[in-house]
Design a protein around this motif. Structure first.
Motif, PDB file in Angstrom:
ATOM      1  N   ARG A  97      -3.377   3.966   8.208  1.00 51.23           N
ATOM      2  CA  ARG A  97      -2.491   4.778   7.379  1.00 51.23           C
ATOM      3  C   ARG A  97      -2.067   3.983   6.138  1.00 51.23           C
ATOM      4  O   ARG A  97      -2.053   4.511   5.015  1.00 51.23           O
ATOM      5  CB  ARG A  97      -1.251   5.191   8.191  1.00 51.23           C
ATOM      6  N   THR A  98      -1.753   2.714   6.333  1.00 49.50           N
ATOM      7  CA  THR A  98      -1.359   1.864   5.203  1.00 49.50           C
ATOM      8  C   THR A  98      -2.507   1.765   4.192  1.00 49.50           C
ATOM      9  O   THR A  98      -2.302   1.853   2.976  1.00 49.50           O
ATOM     10  CB  THR A  98      -0.990   0.449   5.697  1.00 49.50           C
ATOM     11  N   ASP A 100      -1.783   2.494  12.432  1.00 51.20           N
ATOM     12  CA  ASP A 100      -0.764   2.137  11.435  1.00 51.20           C
ATOM     13  C   ASP A 100      -1.423   1.433  10.246  1.00 51.20           C
ATOM     14  O   ASP A 100      -1.074   1.680   9.090  1.00 51.20           O
ATOM     15  CB  ASP A 100       0.301   1.222  12.069  1.00 51.20           C
ATOM     16  N   LYS A 114       0.711  11.559   0.574  1.00 50.35           N
ATOM     17  CA  LYS A 114       1.282  10.464   1.369  1.00 50.35           C
ATOM     18  C   LYS A 114       2.118  11.012   2.526  1.00 50.35           C
ATOM     19  O   LYS A 114       2.167  10.427   3.603  1.00 50.35           O
ATOM     20  CB  LYS A 114       2.125   9.556   0.461  1.00 50.35           C
ATOM     21  N   GLN A 115       2.766  12.154   2.288  1.00 50.09           N
ATOM     22  CA  GLN A 115       3.568  12.787   3.341  1.00 50.09           C
ATOM     23  C   GLN A 115       2.674  13.184   4.525  1.00 50.09           C
ATOM     24  O   GLN A 115       3.027  12.971   5.685  1.00 50.09           O
ATOM     25  CB  GLN A 115       4.251  14.021   2.744  1.00 50.09           C
ATOM     26  N   ILE A 156      -2.788   5.088   2.323  1.00 50.40           N
ATOM     27  CA  ILE A 156      -1.728   5.227   1.315  1.00 50.40           C
ATOM     28  C   ILE A 156      -2.037   4.328   0.118  1.00 50.40           C
ATOM     29  O   ILE A 156      -1.828   4.693  -1.041  1.00 50.40           O
ATOM     30  CB  ILE A 156      -0.347   4.910   1.945  1.00 50.40           C
ATOM     31  N   ARG A 177       1.732  10.116   6.433  1.00 51.89           N
ATOM     32  CA  ARG A 177       2.813   9.558   7.245  1.00 51.89           C
ATOM     33  C   ARG A 177       2.998  10.353   8.549  1.00 51.89           C
ATOM     34  O   ARG A 177       3.391   9.796   9.565  1.00 51.89           O
ATOM     35  CB  ARG A 177       4.120   9.555   6.437  1.00 51.89           C
ATOM     36  N   LYS A 178       2.716  11.665   8.485  1.00 54.62           N
ATOM     37  CA  LYS A 178       2.887  12.503   9.675  1.00 54.62           C
ATOM     38  C   LYS A 178       1.708  12.383  10.639  1.00 54.62           C
ATOM     39  O   LYS A 178       1.818  12.717  11.817  1.00 54.62           O
ATOM     40  CB  LYS A 178       3.029  13.974   9.260  1.00 54.62           C
TER      41      LYS A 178
END
Lengths: 635, 295
Positions: A114-115, A111, A153-154, A118, A157-158
């Motif tokens: 990912r942050t 997580d 970003k999509q 992004i 997120r996946k």
């Protein structure tokens, strides 16, 4: 500016040669004169001064040296880094290995990764492009180069962390292959830095920009895990089993935990175990009077990493292989078939036409030893000195004492038989059609060959076993085993029941199953998925989640387990070299290790400048040509 | 001893001299005869007295009649002194066509003409220094002696043109015609020497002898040029452009000499050793006559 091909600098070696040539050319002819003072006045008048004259005298050599330097520079493929202006490419390499599932106070490591990713995407100038690579067991391009921020970003997120061990080196190499000299991309490696040596991977390359998650403000991670779990039948006992369990404490403190083993959901072991800091222990247990199909071992402990806390083992009983032998007293073939334990053998001296279809449909393999078939071939056959009309082979007489030339190494039937030689008194002399594959060749005719189409799968031995010494050779049981395995692969006991995460699962399908066109797999999430098959082999690759998988075809049901079983990946501790000296980027808020070079902070675009260098060299050649013309004119 | 000038050329000079004596205005007169107010007894003219004139020549009879002072002018004596200064420095001996030989022939021919005309002839040589041990000769029969001296001269030493001529001028010789035979290739220049001669009331004549290779060099390429006298060496490339520049500079050098001589009444003749000696010398005698310097 940076040179990308230092080998191009070899051309500089021409400079001493050029200087040598010039020094040779300037050897003067001695002469006596009475008018030297007139000559001196002439030289003094030339171009204003004598020093300028001598400079002009050497100008040609200086220009030629400059030309060589420029050519050499051009061959070295120079690139120019500009700090601003040109759009830049970015490659985000996201670690999705199992260690990224390590839980933190909020969420898990992935997580945070990912942050961070992004954040990088959002901080990029609009003209920059980005690519997203996931680094699992094998790297995967999740998104090719794009400047579409929302699409990037999509994808992020996946993206999820998997249960597979990571191979960051392979992923970085893939990223480097996209970061070529003409368009140098910045590689952002977003990882927890656990399980491998990050500095050695990134130090040598300025393009790599590591981002470590989580930051140093987080508490050290804790893990106790099972790194090995095997189950086998106890030797000499019909219902006895042995289990091997290897557990390890990855923490810096001692750990006490409960180890349990379940056989088909029934607990067969419940034990409390204590391990010192960093200690690992291998435990062996014996169980009697159980007939397990699925075994599960689990440790109950409060740690930050669940993936290696539960492991599975699947025990698939060998399926019975039904074989019907029709032989007129074939001693050797009868004896050898009786050796295989999972083989259900029926022997008959003859097979009447009335029962042919029933026998063929009920048995996995029919062996005709010196017997002609009483009906159409439809299934798997071993034909010994028997040549039915369905086999596209033309018989052209008999060969006496054929000399064996060699085995077809591409045929699975010839496995481990490459050097086998034996004697045959007589054999059928045949000419093979294109559909028939030779397995054993002699100087006059093929001796063993295979045929496979939609209805028939057959191995043909073109000679009588009783008329050869093959049954007396060590190779005979190997040959028979290879034949049975090729004729009925779906009925072979599985060599593997437990896979490492990320490793593909494969199984052989019978002709009947192949015609069904699909295989169903139940994932650890209890969801069934249907997969299309196009051949006699089914391969299942998405084994990136640990757990129990079930496979269902029209003819068989089997299951296999997937476990992490990777000591490096279970060691979720961020290595000392990977975590020290972090600093926080004031702009993006990300945590960067400080061991990377300062040059990586700059936003650089690489532009090849060899055409410019070459153009300069050509201009100088033109100038030198004009000077040469001038000198010719002056002579 | 080998003769510097062959018999046929000497006979040619003899016939020229005889023709000059008969006509009184021959081509040879220019070199042995010049008019000036001299000290012989042959009266020539009167002129007004100027302060500083020798009062012994005042014609008191005329003064008595006219109450004005006149002095009598007489023909200067026809016998005069011919000085021949021959440059024998190393530069004169270099080159494919020997300038030294050319110079010696010129000196010998002039000596012959002077001696045959009953002039005092004084032949000497110079390079770094002047050979002042020589004495003047008079009479045609002494030509062999002069020839012997000229033949014995070699080309040695550096040129000190100005020094040699200044020393000659300072030696107190009777003013006369001084023929200087040299290539004039002295980095130290030539002007001071001639100024000294003029100051000593000599009448200088310059015969400059140069090799064609010195006027228009033909060599090209990278050369190490060594000065034959100083030994100084310069390395450089000689190409077409530089050759043109050299010729231009040489032309300027020669024009400068000509201009200097013309302004000071110095007879100046350039001898190119590429031209046959007889052609040059006869041409020289002709030019002396046509330019009105003859006596």
């Amino acid at each position: 500016m940076e040179l990308t091909n230092y080998n191009g600098l070899w051309a500089l070696g021409f400079i001493p040669v050029l200087i040598l040539i010039h020094s040779l050319r300037h050897r003067s002819v001695p002469r006596q004169t009475t008018t030297l003072f007139i000559w001196e006045q002439v030289l003094k008048q030339e171009s204003g001064s004598v020093s300028l004259g001598s400079w002009i005298k050497n100008l040609s050599m200086l220009i030629q040296i400059l030309i060589i330097i420029l050519f050499s520079l051009g061959l070295a493929k120079p690139v120019w880094f500009t700090k601003k202006g040109l759009p830049q490419d970015h490659i985000l390499v996201l670690d999705i290995s199992a260690s990224m599932k390590t839980t933190l106070e909020s969420g898990n490591r992935f997580d945070h990764a990912r942050t961070a990713a992004i954040g990088i995407i959002e901080s990029l100038p609009h003209s920059d492009r980005a690519m997203i690579l996931s680094a699992g067991t094998t790297p995967f391009i999740e998104q090719s180069f794009s400047s579409d921020r929302s699409a990037l970003k999509q994808v992020l997120r996946k993206l999820k962390a998997s249960d597979v061990p990571g191979d960051m080196e392979k992923a970085v190499h893939l990223a480097q292959s996209f970061s070529v000299a003409e368009r140098m991309a910045r590689i952002h490696v977003i990882t927890d830095g656990a399980g491998y040596d990050l500095p050695s991977l990134t130090r040598s390359d300025d393009r790599i920009h590591p981002v470590i998650v989580p930051g140093p403000e987080h508490q050290p991670s804790r893990n106790v895990g099972i790194t090995r779990f095997e189950f086998r039948k106890q030797k000499g006992s019909a219902s006895g089993f042995e289990a091997l369990v290897r557990v390890r404490n990855y923490m810096t403190d001692p750990a006490v935990f409960k180890l349990q083993i379940f056989s088909d959901r029934q607990s067969i072991l419940d034990q409390k175990i204590g391990l010192d800091a960093g200690e690992h222990r291998t435990l062996i247990y014996r169980f009697n009077n159980i007939s397990p199909s699925v075994l599960k071992a689990q440790v109950t402990v409060r740690d930050d990493f669940d993936v290696d806390n539960t492991v599975w083992a699947v025990f698939n009983y060998p399926p019975k292989l039904r074989v019907y032998l029709v032989s007129k007293g074939g001693f050797f073939i009868n004896q050898i078939l009786g050796v295989y334990p999972h083989l259900n053998l029926t022997v008959s001296e003859s097979l009447p036409a009335s029962s042919w279809d029933e026998v063929v449909s009920r048995n996995d393999i029919v062996i005709l030893d010196r017997v002609a078939p009483q009906g159409p071939l439809n299934g798997s056959f071993l034909l010994i000195d028997s040549l039915p009309k369905e086999i596209p082979v033309t018989q052209a007489g008999i060969v006496d004492t054929p000399k064996i030339l060699g085995w077809n190494s591409l045929s699975p039937i010839a496995n481990s038989l490459r050097h086998t030689q034996f004697k045959i008194n007589t054999a059928k002399k045949v000419r093979l059609d294109k559909q028939v594959t030779p397995v054993l060749a002699s100087d006059h005719s093929p001796l063993i060959y295979t045929f496979h189409d939609d209805r028939v799968k057959a191995v043909i031995m073109g000679f009588d076993l009783e008329n050869s010494d093959l049954p007396l050779r060590v190779a005979f049981p190997v040959l028979i085993k290879n034949m049975i395995q090729w004729l009925a692969p779906e009925k072979q006991p599985f060599a593997f029941t437990s896979l490492a995460a990320g490793q593909p699962f494969a199984m052989e399908l019978s002709p009947h199953e192949t015609r069904d066109d699909s295989v169903q797999v139940r994932l650890p999430s209890n969801r069934w998925e249907r997969f299309r098959v196009s051949g006699s082999r089914f391969e299942f690759n998405p084994t990136h989640t640990v757990g129990l998988y079930k496979v269902k075809t029209s003819g068989q049901r089997t299951q296999f387990s997937v476990n992490l079983f990777n000591e490096n990946e279970s060691d979720i501790t961020i290595r000392r070299g990977n975590q020290v000296n972090h600093h926080q980027d004031s702009g993006t808020g990300l945590i960067h290790p400080v061991y990377r070079k300062e040059g990586m902070d700059r936003k650089k675009s690489a532009k090849p400048i060899w055409p410019l260098v070459l153009a300069m060299a050509l201009i100088l050649i033109g100038f030198e040509f004009m000077l040469w013309l001038q000198r010719i004119k002056g002579r | 001893m080998e003769s510097i000038l062959d018999e046929s050329f000497l006979r040619k000079l003899e016939s020229i001299r005889a023709a000059a004596l008969k006509g009184g205005q021959g081509v040879a007169s220019g070199i042995h005869r010049s008019y000036k107010a001299g000290s012989s007894q042959e009266f020539m003219d009167y002129r007004r007295y100027h302060p500083g004139d020798d009062i012994r020549y005042v014609d008191w009879t005329v003064f008595g009649r006219t109450d004005r002072l006149f002095i009598k002018l007489f023909h200067a004596e026809k016998e005069q002194t011919l000085y021949i200064l021959l440059d024998v420095s190393r530069s004169m001996g270099s080159g494919p066509g020997s300038k030294a030989e050319y110079a010696k022939k010129t000196a010998a021919a002039l000596s012959y003409m002077g001696l045959a005309s009953q002039d005092q002839v004084w032949v000497t040589s110079f390079s770094e220094d002047l050979d002042i041990a020589r004495e003047s000769e008079k009479g045609k029969h002494l030509y062999l002696s002069v020839q012997e001296y000229i033949s014995s001269l070699g080309s040695e030493g550096m040129t000190d043109f100005n020094g040699a001529l200044e020393r000659f001028a300072a030696s107190g010789n009777t003013p006369g015609t001084v023929v200087v035979i040299s290539d004039l290739l002295d980095p130290g220049g030539y002007k001071d020497g001639f100024r000294a001669l003029l100051h000593s009331r000599h009448k200088p004549t310059l015969i400059q002898i140069l090799d064609p290779e010195e006027i228009r060099p033909r060599f090209k390429g990278h050369v190490s040029l060594e000065d034959v006298e100083s030994g100084k060496i310069r390395h450089f490339l000689v190409n077409k452009i530089r050759l043109k520049r050299y010729e231009h500079r040489m032309k300027e050098f020669l024009l400068d000499i000509g201009q200097f001589c013309r302004q000071r009444g110095i007879d100046y003749h350039l001898a190119d050793t590429g031209i046959a000696f007889e052609d040059f010398f006869l041409g020289y005698l002709q030019s002396e006559h046509l330019t009105g310097k003859s006596g």
